[in-house]
Design an enzyme around this catalytic site. Structure first.
Site, PDB file in Angstrom:
ATOM      1  N   HIS A 125     -42.736  -2.057   2.330  1.00 17.41           N
ATOM      2  CA  HIS A 125     -41.770  -3.371   1.089  1.00 17.41           C
ATOM      3  C   HIS A 125     -41.487  -3.858  -0.498  1.00 17.41           C
ATOM      4  CE1 HIS A 125     -42.139  -7.393   0.513  1.00 17.41           C
ATOM      5  NE2 HIS A 125     -42.799  -7.714   0.126  1.00 17.41           N
TER       6      HIS A 125
ATOM      7  N   HIS B 260     -44.288  -5.140  -7.049  1.00 19.38           N
ATOM      8  CA  HIS B 260     -44.353  -6.788  -7.225  1.00 19.38           C
ATOM      9  C   HIS B 260     -45.948  -7.647  -6.354  1.00 19.38           C
ATOM     10  CE1 HIS B 260     -42.164  -6.498  -2.914  1.00 19.38           C
ATOM     11  NE2 HIS B 260     -43.191  -7.827  -3.529  1.00 19.38           N
TER      12      HIS B 260
ATOM     13  N   GLU C 183     -51.682  -8.545  -6.577  1.00 14.34           N
ATOM     14  CA  GLU C 183     -52.362  -9.409  -5.014  1.00 14.34           C
ATOM     15  C   GLU C 183     -53.151  -8.796  -4.146  1.00 14.34           C
ATOM     16  OE1 GLU C 183     -50.540 -13.271  -5.563  1.00 14.34           O
ATOM     17  OE2 GLU C 183     -51.268 -13.867  -3.474  1.00 14.34           O
ATOM     18  N   ASP C 184     -52.712  -7.851  -3.976  1.00 11.66           N
ATOM     19  CA  ASP C 184     -53.530  -7.212  -3.009  1.00 11.66           C
ATOM     20  C   ASP C 184     -53.726  -6.063  -3.204  1.00 11.66           C
ATOM     21  OD1 ASP C 184     -51.676  -9.738  -1.191  1.00 11.66           O
ATOM     22  OD2 ASP C 184     -50.094  -7.873  -0.887  1.00 11.66           O
TER      23      ASP C 184
ATOM     24  N   ASP D 170      -9.432 -22.053   8.455  1.00 11.23           N
ATOM     25  CA  ASP D 170      -9.782 -21.341   7.314  1.00 11.23           C
ATOM     26  C   ASP D 170     -10.809 -19.921   7.855  1.00 11.23           C
ATOM     27  OD1 ASP D 170     -12.019 -23.218   4.686  1.00 11.23           O
ATOM     28  OD2 ASP D 170     -11.962 -22.686   7.264  1.00 11.23           O
TER      29      ASP D 170
HETATM   30 MN    MN Z   1     -43.497  -9.146  -1.540  1.00  3.43          MN
END
Ligand code: MN
Length: 492
Positions: free
Chosen positions: A47, A71, A75-76, A258
């Site tokens: 990811h 990134h 957090e993880d 268009d």
């Molecule tokens: Mn992410």
């Protein structure tokens, strides 16, 4: 995805930079996410790798791509921002902090929606690169959306369509906007998506190619005669924009004229106008469909010449004529904005004025439904540039009127407005302004209060609020005259 592909992609755009830090960030992230899996069973590191690759594609700089790889670490995983700062420095760790602050996608009801918006815009005012990382993160999550439960798919798609895609558009990153929109369209309206996809990709393909060939057959010899080098591509609209057009104008697929477009890329601005001349000599232009976004670019920086002509068999076709640089800008927008600047100029990652405008709205309005409505109304609408007689440029939402313009210039001018001259001709106060209009407001010196009827047509929040405020005051003032005991306040 591999780190080698990311480094190669990055090097395409920044050949002279040392990309060793990308390898280092990859190793660190891979170590931190070790053992974690995504919903589809692949290693989690895929990811951040994909996120970084999309960032490299939109020409993001080294610190941004590095932060893209890192990134999700704070957090993880057990590794925190302090550690990232020690290894990768302040610039990268600040970007990662910005993305972490934006939080994970946990859309729960309208309050969550508001929080998301607020965080996003706050991040924008400090460093726009945070938003680019968040967008690329979201795009990869969308590409792997089929791994989530159906109700979650719909929530993520809805949020993307309502918040992310319009912001990407405002920042001029067409590439991200289209990709996000088409994926969301597929998840939100699967039947309509597949129906359009079939009509567009299968049924009409042969017919479209034949029409394209006919245009090329008469167009190319003229370009060559004029000595203009060119690239021509058939510009296929993305499906969501066709769908939206059908909805807005309540039309069937066949009536969206268009759908067929051509893009011509030529070396210089001079060639752009010469090419336009050739197009108009070959085919009759449709009235009022010519737009010169080179002389007057769109507020998001978009530049191009647009014209719709009656092509072979009387079928309309839209031409977009631009230089290579304009073309790249239209795809990468502000993400590539600094790419074209010298290193010295590149240290300013400030956001455009509408971002600050949103922050102002946020401060004033606490009711969430109202807030979302206002933002959609005031900000996510297309913007136009309008000029004052002194040559000052004012940015307004599309369909703004002279009264909106007057209030954008100054409250006093708004309140004293009595007439307007648009492009040297007398205009009406409720008429829609067009991009590039030169607007001169005629004021009435002794006028104290605006006309309440203006509320029926003004488009901007500023004009609306001011008129309402003065309308209240004027009622109060005339009322007070009948109450002798009250001391007359001097009027503004
Ligand atoms: Mn992410």
């Amino acid at each position: 995805m591999t780190i080698e592909r990311i480094i190669n992609k990055f090097k395409e755009n920044h050949p002279s930079e040392n990309a060793a830090v990308l390898e280092k960030a990859y190793k660190f992230a891979a170590m931190a996410h070790e053992g974690q899996l995504r919903k589809n069973g692949e290693p989690y590191i895929q990811h951040p790798l994909h996120t970084a690759y999309i960032l490299a594609e939109i020409k993001a700089d080294l610190a941004t791509v590095t932060a893209g790889l890192l990134h999700d670490v704070p957090e993880d995983t057990r590794h925190d921002l302090e550690e990232i700062k020690k290894i990768f420095g302040t610039e990268v760790s600040n970007l990662v902090r910005g993305v972490t602050k934006l939080g994970k996608i946990k859309y729960r009801g309208i309050e969550r929606y508001r929080e998301n918006l607020k965080k996003m815009f706050l991040a924008m005012t400090s460093d726009l690169r945070v938003i680019f990382i968040k967008f690329c993160d979201r795009l990869h999550n969308l590409r792997t959306l089929e791994n989530l439960a159906p109700d979650k798919q719909k929530r993520v798609a809805q949020e993307t369509l309502e918040i992310y895609a319009p912001i990407a558009g405002l920042l001029g990153i067409g590439r991200l906007k289209w990709q996000m929109e088409d994926i969301c369209f597929k998840f939100l309206y699967p039947d309509q998506f597949h129906d359009l996809e079939y009509k567009y990709e299968v049924e009409r393909k042969v017919e479209r190619n034949r029409f394209f060939q006919k245009i090329k057959d008469s167009f190319i010899p003229k370009l060559e005669e004029a000595g203009i080098t060119y690239e021509i591509e058939a510009r296929f609209k993305h499906l969501y924009s066709i769908y939206r057009k059908m909805q807005e104008k309540d039309k069937q697929f066949d009536e969206i004229f268009d759908v067929f477009g051509l893009r011509v890329i030529v070396p210089t601005i001079d060639d752009c106008y010469k090419t336009l001349g050739i197009v108009h000599t070959l085919w009759k232009p449709k009235p009022n469909r010519f737009k010169d976004y080179i002389a007057v670019p769109k507020p998001n920086g978009y530049r191009s010449l647009h014209t719709t002509i009656f092509g072979p068999e009387g079928r309309p076709a839209e031409f977009q004529i631009r230089t290579k640089e304009m073309h790249e800008e239209s795809i990468y927008g502000l993400s590539a904005h600094w790419y074209y600047k010298s290193k010295k100029e590149r240290n300013n990652y400030q956001s455009p004025s509408w971002v600050k405008e949103i922050i102002e709205i946020q401060k004033e309005i606490t009711n969430t439904t109202e807030l979302v409505k206002k933002i959609k109304l005031d900000i996510f609408r297309d913007r136009i540039f309008v000029f004052s007689p002194r040559g000052d440029v004012f940015e307004l939402p599309e369909k703004s009127t002279p009264v909106d313009f007057a209030y954008a210039v100054h409250t006093n001018i708004g309140n004293k407005t009595s007439g307007v001259i648009i492009n040297d001709k007398l205009g009406k106060l409720d008429q829609e302004l067009k991009n590039g209009d030169l607007v001169e407001i005629i004021t009435e010196k002794n006028r104290l209060y605006p006309n309440k009827d203006w509320l029926k047509f003004v488009k901007t929040r500023r004009a609306r609020d001011q008129i309402k405020q003065f309308a209240k005051e004027s009622t109060f003032q005339s009322f007070k005259r009948f109450l002798p005991g009250i001391k007359q306040k001097s009027s503004k």
